[in-house]
Design an enzyme around this catalytic site. Structure first.
Site, PDB file in Angstrom:
ATOM      1  N   CYS A 355       0.852  -1.190   0.023  1.00 52.72           N
ATOM      2  CA  CYS A 355      -0.208  -0.057   0.032  1.00 52.72           C
ATOM      3  C   CYS A 355       0.789   1.299  -0.049  1.00 52.72           C
ATOM      4  CB  CYS A 355      -0.875   0.106   1.232  1.00 52.72           C
ATOM      5  SG  CYS A 355      -1.873  -1.360   1.376  1.00 52.72           S
TER       6      CYS A 355
HETATM    7  O1  KQY Z   1      -4.431  -0.420   2.216  1.00 53.50           O
HETATM    8  C1  KQY Z   1      -4.231   0.584   1.595  1.00 53.50           C
HETATM    9  N1  KQY Z   1      -4.050   0.240   0.171  1.00 53.50           N
HETATM   10  C2  KQY Z   1      -4.333   1.725   1.930  1.00 53.50           C
HETATM   11  C3  KQY Z   1      -4.736   1.884   3.394  1.00 53.50           C
HETATM   12  C4  KQY Z   1      -5.131   3.512   3.888  1.00 53.50           C
HETATM   13  C5  KQY Z   1      -5.471   3.481   5.199  1.00 53.50           C
HETATM   14  C6  KQY Z   1      -5.634   4.941   5.450  1.00 53.50           C
HETATM   15  N2  KQY Z   1      -5.697   5.062   6.922  1.00 53.50           N
END
Ligand code: KQY
Length: 363
Positions: A355
Site C-alpha cells: 500500500c
Molecule cells: O491499504 C491501503 N492500500 C491503504 C490503506 C489506507 C489506510 C488509511 N488510513
C-alpha cells in the site's frame, strides 16, 4: 514534457505490466499525519526508512515529502534514496500514485485515477484529499511521462494485474456505493479494461476482514505470477476471515483468467489475529473517519508485499507466523531475494508494504 491524453490506453496499444516485470524505480510518500500515525508518526517514519532501504537493494527509491518534513526525511534516509518535495494528505502511494501502462515499443504512460480517500463523503477516511488526488499527475510530470485521467474513482490497491490481460479486484471495494455509485458493474469492468489494457476482470466477493479500505484486493491476495495467486488463509472457524477466505478461494477456482488458464491458489498464513493495543491507540490524535480504538482488529496480511526486480519485500507482523511465511516465499520465488521488514507501524495506519509503494515500470 508531460501531456494529458484524451484517448484510452487500450486503444493506444498500452497495457499495465505485472508487478513481476522490471521496475525503474519505486515511489513512496513520507508519513506525518497524527490522526493516522501514532506518536507524531515517528515510529512509522522509521519503518518507512527500513522499507525504502530494503527496496533500494534492487530498485532505486524516491520518497516524496512535504516541505516541513524535508529536512527530517532527508536526514533519516540514506543518500541513495531520492527525496523530493510534494504535498500530500497522507502516505499511501499505491492508492494515490499513477498505475503505469506500457506498449511494445518501449513507451510508458501513467493512469491517474480519481481519488476520494477510500470513500469520499460517504465513508472516506479523511477530508480533504485534494493533495492526494494530485499525486499521480505530479509523479508523471516529474518523470516526464504523458498521462490519462481515468473517469473512475479507484485506488491502486483495489486492483491486481497479471500483465497478461487479467485484472483481479473485489466487489466489496469497486462496487461500494462510496466509489462509483452511478456506474454499473459492466461499466466498471469496461473502464478497467480500457484504462489497464486488460481483457478480463476476476471478481472476488470481499477483501480482508475489517479492512478500512472497503476490502482492497492487495490486502487479501497477490499475483505470484500469471495464473498463480497467493491467498490469505484462515483455518480458525471462529474467525470472520475463515468464511471470507473460503469464498475467495471458490471465486478464484470458479473462473479462468484472460488466457483461459485455471487459477492456481497458494494459501498463505494469516498473522495473528492482531489487535491495536491501548498504548498504541493512545498515541493517535482523535479524528473523524479512521477507527483507532484499543482492541480494534487490525487488517493484517502477508499478501501485502511488494515484488520489485526479483526481490520480495514482505511485512514481518507476528513472530508465530513470520518464519513460516518467509519459508513459503523462498519456495514460491526460488530465484528471488526475500527481505522481511518489521511492519506493525504500517499496519497500525491501515495498510502495509504494498500500500505504501508504487512501482514505475522500466521501459
Ligand atoms: O491499504 C491501503 N492500500 C491503504 C490503506 C489506507 C489506510 C488509511 N488510513
Amino acid at each position: 514534457m508531460s501531456e494529458r491524453l484524451q484517448s484510452k490506453p487500450s486503444n493506444d496499444g498500452y497495457r499495465m505490466p505485472g508487478e513481476h516485470e522490471p521496475h525503474e524505480r519505486v515511489f513512496m510518500v513520507w508519513p506525518e499525519r497524527c490522526d493516522n500515525w501514532r506518536l507524531g508518526a515517528k515510529p512509522a517514519q522509521r519503518t518507512f526508512v527500513e522499507v525504502a532501504k530494503a527496496i533500494s537493494k534492487r530498485t532505486p527509491v524516491t520518497m516524496v515529502v512535504s516541505a516541513s518534513q524535508f529536512d527530517n526525511a532527508r536526514t533519516q534516509l540514506p543518500s541513495d534514496i531520492q527525496v523530493i518535495e510534494m504535498s500530500s494528505n497522507d502516505s499511501w502511494m499505491r492508492d494515490t500514485g499513477p498505475s503505469y501502462v506500457v506498449d511494445d515499443n518501449g513507451n510508458r504512460r501513467g493512469v491517474d485515477w480519481g481519488f476520494n480517500a477510500w470513500g469520499g463523503l460517504v465513508d472516506g477516511l479523511y477530508f480533504p484529499w485534494d493533495k492526494d488526488d494530485q499525486i499521480a499527475q505530479k509523479v508523471c510530470e516529474i518523470l516526464g511521462d504523458d498521462s490519462y485521467r481515468a473517469p473512475l474513482i479507484l485506488e491502486g490497491g483495489s486492483i491486481h494485474i497479471d500483465g497478461e490481460g487479467t485484472v483481479y479486484t473485489t466487489a466489496e471495494c469497486l462496487l461500494h456505493p462510496s466509489r462509483n455509485p452511478d456506474l454499473t458493474k459492466d461499466e466498471i469492468e469496461k473502464l478497467l479494461c480500457d484504462y489497464l489494457g486488460a481483457e478480463k476482470v476476476i471478481w472476488i466477493p470481499n477483501g480482508l476482514f475489517n479492512d478500512e479500505t472497503n476490502g482492497h484486493v492487495d490486502n487479501l491476495i497477490h499475483v505470484v505470477r500469471p495464473a498463480t495467486i497467493a491467498l490469505t488463509w484462515c483455518d480458525d472457524e471462529t474467525d470472520p476471515q475463515y468464511t471470507l477466505s473460503r469464498e475467495s478461494l471458490a471465486a478464484l477456482e470458479a473462473q479462468t483468467d484472460a488466457k483461459g488458464r485455471s487459477i492456481e491458489v497458494i494459501k498463505i498464513p494469516m498473522p495473528g489475529p492482531l489487535y491495536m493495543t491501548a498504548e498504541e491507540a493512545s498515541g493517535i490524535d482523535a479524528a473523524d473517519g479512521m477507527e483507532r480504538e484499543a482492541g480494534e482488529r487490525l487488517a493484517a496480511s502477508y499478501a501485502n508485499y511488494l515484488i520489485s526486480n526479483k526481490h520480495i519485500i514482505f511485512p514481518l507482523l507476528d513472530p508465530k507466523t513470520d518464519g513460516d511465511m518467509e519459508a513459503m516465499f523462498k519456495r514460491m520465488y526460488p530465484d528471488h531475494l526475500i527481505t522481511g521488514v518489521e511492519a506493525r507501524e504500517i499496519l497500525l495506519g491501515g495498510g502495509n508494504i504494498h500500500c505504501i509503494t508504487q512501482q514505475i515500470p522500466a521501459v
